[in-house]
Design an enzyme around this catalytic site. Structure first.
Site, PDB file in Angstrom:
ATOM      1  N   ASP A 259      17.186  12.961  15.967  1.00  0.00           N
ATOM      2  CA  ASP A 259      15.742  13.111  16.000  1.00  0.00           C
ATOM      3  C   ASP A 259      15.160  12.508  17.264  1.00  0.00           C
ATOM      4  OD1 ASP A 259      14.432  14.059  13.155  1.00  0.00           O
ATOM      5  OD2 ASP A 259      16.455  13.267  12.963  1.00  0.00           O
ATOM      6  N   ARG A 260      15.863  11.547  17.847  1.00  0.00           N
ATOM      7  CA  ARG A 260      15.465  11.025  19.155  1.00  0.00           C
ATOM      8  C   ARG A 260      16.650  10.290  19.776  1.00  0.00           C
ATOM      9  NH1 ARG A 260       9.702   8.603  20.843  1.00  0.00           N
ATOM     10  NH2 ARG A 260       9.170   9.729  18.944  1.00  0.00           N
TER      11      ARG A 260
END
Length: 386
Positions: A259-260
């Protein structure tokens, strides 16, 4: 059933998403008719997966402006470029608040903000600016499938070569994944699950393994559905069985999405990823992160700067599924129920949606531009893959 392997359906300005909260037993398509509905769908996880939520956010902006262009009475914000900017900018800011950890959502809203400013600087009139935003919003979603196929080939081929370099045949590869990173989490094909699909398509896969991924059970509900639909040999395990799996079976790699990804390679992904990474390191199993360039956040130095979303405590106490033995409702669907599995009114629930895997536990980071591995100093240089 193949229809369920799409998270978003688009026809002109009509946007539909599959309600992932009630998969795999019921396939319900929800119509998204407003910015507010898109925000709610993302926030409540009716749609999830970092690339998919970015696509929906961008498409909702395109829909909003496209309908405004066709309105019999032009809205007031088309009176000047400045009025259009004053209208669109808060919409982008609002969409960004739906999920804080997934950087793809922010990348999509920032991209549209740049398009807005570029068109303004070019001296375009409001309708032309709106057209630019509409096209760019649609491109955010359209580009996703091609990126996914590129990164999964990079990652799959890299893994085959790694196994061969250690004396293996490069065939019959067993790969564990966490959460759901397939077509339901993207605009098509997937990231980490796409790598597994690529290995299967090229006859290199032995078996896919996947964790249930509590408390939302994206693995047992969504990854299970995708692998079953694609007829890929697979085995589900409970989240706490990863160590046992590594002790008793040959696992050639762990492949996860993200997600990051911070500049140093620290990676935020679905809760439970860090656990799998620690165990993979203990058993000397390659740990591969597969994600688009938009997931890499070079503005964040390391994992400590990644905001971690905490979901409502009740979500860790309730499970939803089909009644067993099965019964049908009035529409012919399997009846479902939400069941409380903890004492009511439980005090003290820790429910982060993501954890951060330190770069030192990651073997390779794969994007559509290639594969990054650590240098002689033990650190990642992501410049070649962004």
């Amino acid at each position: 059933m193949v229809d369920t392997l799409t998270s978003i359906r688009l026809s002109d300005d009509k946007i539909e998403i599959v309600n992932q909260l009630i998969l795999p037993h019921t396939t319900e398509w929800l119509t998204i008719d407003s910015i507010e509905q898109a925000h709610d769908a993302i926030k409540t996880m009716k749609i999830r997966g970092a690339p998919a939520i970015a696509s929906l956010a961008a498409l909702s902006v395109s829909q909003h402006l496209s309908r405004a262009l066709r309105a019999h009475t032009p809205p007031e914000y088309f009176s000047s470029p400045e009025s259009l900017k004053a209208h669109v900018s808060p919409i982008l800011d609002f969409l960004f608040t739906a999920r804080p950890t997934a950087v793809n959502l922010g990348a999509a809203t920032r991209r549209l903000a740049r398009t807005l400013q570029t068109s303004l600087d070019a001296g375009k009139d409001p309708r032309a600016i709106a057209e630019d935003l509409i096209q760019d919003g649609r491109q955010v979603a359209a580009e996703d499938v091609g990126r996914n196929k590129a990164m999964t080939k990079w990652g799959g081929d890299w893994l085959v070569q790694e196994v061969k370099a250690k004396g293996g045949s490069g065939e019959g590869l067993n790969v564990l994944t966490v959460c759901n990173t397939g077509s339901l989490a993207t605009s098509g094909y997937g990231t980490a699950l796409g790598l597994i699909t690529y290995l299967h398509e090229t006859n290199k896969l032995g078996r896919a393994y996947y964790t249930q991924t509590a408390p939302y059970h994206q693995g047992s509900r969504l990854t299970a559905l995708e692998l079953k639909t694609l007829q890929i040999p697979s085995t589900m395990i409970v989240d706490t069985m990863v160590g046992s799996l590594f002790q008793h079976y040959t696992i050639h790699a762990v492949a996860v999405g993200a997600d990051r990804i911070a500049r140093n390679g620290d990676t935020a992904n679905k809760i439970g990823t860090y656990n799998a990474a620690v165990l993979a390191a203990r058993h000397k199993i390659p740990f591969i992160v597969v994600a688009p360039v938009t997931t890499v956040d070079l503005d964040v130095a390391n994992g400590s700067g990644i905001p971690i979303e905490h979901r409502p405590p009740l979500e860790a106490c309730v499970v939803r599924g089909a009644l067993y033995p099965s019964s049908l409702d009035a529409q012919g669907n399997r009846a479902q129920a939400a069941v409380l599995i903890t004492p009511e009114g439980l005090d003290g629930i820790y429910n982060p949606s993501f954890d951060v895997t330190p770069a030192e536990l990651i073997t390779a980071i794969v994007t559509e531009k290639g594969v990054a591995v650590k240098g002689s100093d033990g650190s990642f240089d992501l410049s070649s893959v962004v």
